[in-house]
Design a protein around this motif. Structure first.
Motif, mmCIF file in Angstrom:
data_model
loop_
_atom_site.group_PDB
_atom_site.id
_atom_site.type_symbol
_atom_site.label_atom_id
_atom_site.label_comp_id
_atom_site.label_asym_id
_atom_site.label_seq_id
_atom_site.Cartn_x
_atom_site.Cartn_y
_atom_site.Cartn_z
ATOM 1 N N UNK A 131 0.844 -1.193 0.000
ATOM 2 C CA UNK A 131 0.000 0.000 0.000
ATOM 3 C C UNK A 131 0.882 1.246 0.000
ATOM 4 N N UNK A 132 0.357 2.302 -0.590
ATOM 5 C CA UNK A 132 0.993 3.616 -0.560
ATOM 6 C C UNK A 132 -0.102 4.642 -0.286
ATOM 7 N N UNK A 133 0.139 5.520 0.667
ATOM 8 C CA UNK A 133 -0.864 6.547 0.926
ATOM 9 C C UNK A 133 -0.208 7.897 1.183
ATOM 10 N N UNK A 134 -0.937 8.946 0.812
ATOM 11 C CA UNK A 134 -0.496 10.316 1.024
ATOM 12 C C UNK A 134 -1.385 10.939 2.086
ATOM 13 N N UNK A 135 -0.803 11.813 2.880
ATOM 14 C CA UNK A 135 -1.590 12.523 3.871
ATOM 15 C C UNK A 135 -0.941 13.875 4.144
ATOM 16 N N UNK A 136 -1.721 14.770 4.725
ATOM 17 C CA UNK A 136 -1.195 16.074 5.113
ATOM 18 C C UNK A 136 -1.388 16.244 6.611
ATOM 19 N N UNK A 137 -0.515 17.023 7.227
ATOM 20 C CA UNK A 137 -0.626 17.265 8.661
ATOM 21 C C UNK A 137 -1.744 18.257 8.931
ATOM 22 N N UNK A 138 -2.292 18.182 10.142
ATOM 23 C CA UNK A 138 -3.354 19.112 10.530
ATOM 24 C C UNK A 138 -2.738 20.431 11.011
ATOM 25 N N UNK A 139 -2.124 21.138 10.093
ATOM 26 C CA UNK A 139 -1.494 22.407 10.439
ATOM 27 C C UNK A 139 -1.591 23.349 9.249
ATOM 28 N N UNK A 140 -1.282 24.589 9.477
ATOM 29 C CA UNK A 140 -1.314 25.601 8.422
ATOM 30 C C UNK A 140 0.086 26.150 8.225
ATOM 31 N N UNK A 141 0.591 26.017 6.994
ATOM 32 C CA UNK A 141 1.931 26.493 6.682
ATOM 33 C C UNK A 141 1.876 27.397 5.464
ATOM 34 N N UNK A 142 2.740 28.403 5.400
ATOM 35 C CA UNK A 142 2.769 29.272 4.225
ATOM 36 C C UNK A 142 3.397 28.576 3.026
ATOM 37 N N UNK A 143 3.035 28.986 1.845
ATOM 38 C CA UNK A 143 3.648 28.458 0.638
ATOM 39 C C UNK A 143 5.086 28.943 0.535
ATOM 40 N N UNK A 144 6.001 28.036 0.157
ATOM 41 C CA UNK A 144 7.395 28.399 -0.030
ATOM 42 C C UNK A 144 7.623 28.711 -1.504
ATOM 43 N N UNK A 145 7.742 29.988 -1.787
ATOM 44 C CA UNK A 145 7.815 30.423 -3.177
ATOM 45 C C UNK A 145 9.258 30.664 -3.587
ATOM 46 N N UNK A 146 9.615 30.156 -4.763
ATOM 47 C CA UNK A 146 10.916 30.418 -5.369
ATOM 48 C C UNK A 146 10.654 31.090 -6.711
ATOM 49 N N UNK A 147 10.888 32.373 -6.779
ATOM 50 C CA UNK A 147 10.503 33.218 -7.938
ATOM 51 C C UNK A 147 9.008 33.040 -8.212
#
Length: 225
Positions: A131-147
């Motif tokens: 099995x393979x699964x994706x998940x996200x943490x229950x937190x709020x983070x800003x987008x890391x922008x590169x240009x």
């Protein structure tokens, strides 16, 4: 499109066992595709995860950078409360054709978490990924922008699963067969008590007597003067 390579040391935290239970060692390759900004295709390239050795567990994660079109498509899914879907194709030395796994996370959660996700691969002691699964943490983070592009921040974990013990059915059947043959030859003595041997005959008789007494109480009562 510019690509970047991130190196993560896998946290070899087992679910039920440690890495010592792994019987197989070899390479593991995960092809990552997603359903975002793919034009007419359902899935398109997102990146890859490669492990040269399952036992050492050091992966190389290579993923694309999101551009404004990716972000717009993800925001559209989030506004419609839809899912961001990912397809993973696993290839190993034992499985060169590859096995596909599908997983999804809420687009809104993925966006609010700054395009950060956790990728888990569940693996058996023989090296087979189940099995393979994706998940996200229950937190709020800003987008890391590169240009004008945005980085995907992924953490990868191997989850080792210990297989449950398999009953030795063959040995049990052989023992029963030996016992049967011994009884037929008279080699086995029956040391059970009288009740243990003949309870199936005694119990029905006892029940019948009890029922007969209950249905005919006058017959067992003494005659009055």
């Amino acid at each position: 499109m510019q690509q970047f390579t991130l190196f993560f040391v896998v946290h070899l935290t087992a679910l039920f066992a440690s890495t010592a239970c792994i019987d197989y060692d070899g390479f593991l390759n995960m092809k990552l595709e997603h359903s975002l900004n793919c034009n007419d295709e359902k899935f398109c390239h997102r990146g890859s995860i490669t492990l040269k050795s399952i036992r050492t567990g050091v992966p190389i994660i290579d993923q694309i950078l999101f551009n404004e079109k990716h972000l717009e498509a993800l925001k559209k899914l989030a506004n419609e409360d839809e899912f961001y879907s990912i397809k993973t194709t696993i290839t190993t030395g034992e499985n060169s054709k590859g096995t596909e796994y599908l997983s999804s996370v809420k687009a809104q959660a993925f966006l609010e978490n700054g395009l950060s996700d956790v990728i888990n691969a569940w693996i058996l002691p023989n090296g087979a990924v189940i099995a393979v699964n994706f998940q996200v943490a229950n937190s709020t983070q800003p987008l890391k922008q590169a240009t004008n592009e945005y980085k995907l921040n992924s953490k990868f974990y191997l989850r080792y699963i210990e297989q449950a013990p398999v009953p030795d059915t063959a040995s049990y059947i052989q023992k029963m067969e030996r016992d049967r043959e011994a009884r037929e030859k008279g080699e086995m003595k029956d040391n059970r008590s009288f009740l243990a041997k003949y309870w199936m005959y005694i119990v029905p008789v006892a029940i019948f007597v009890m029922i007969s007494g209950a249905t005919n109480p006058e017959a067992s009562a003494p005659a009055g003067r």
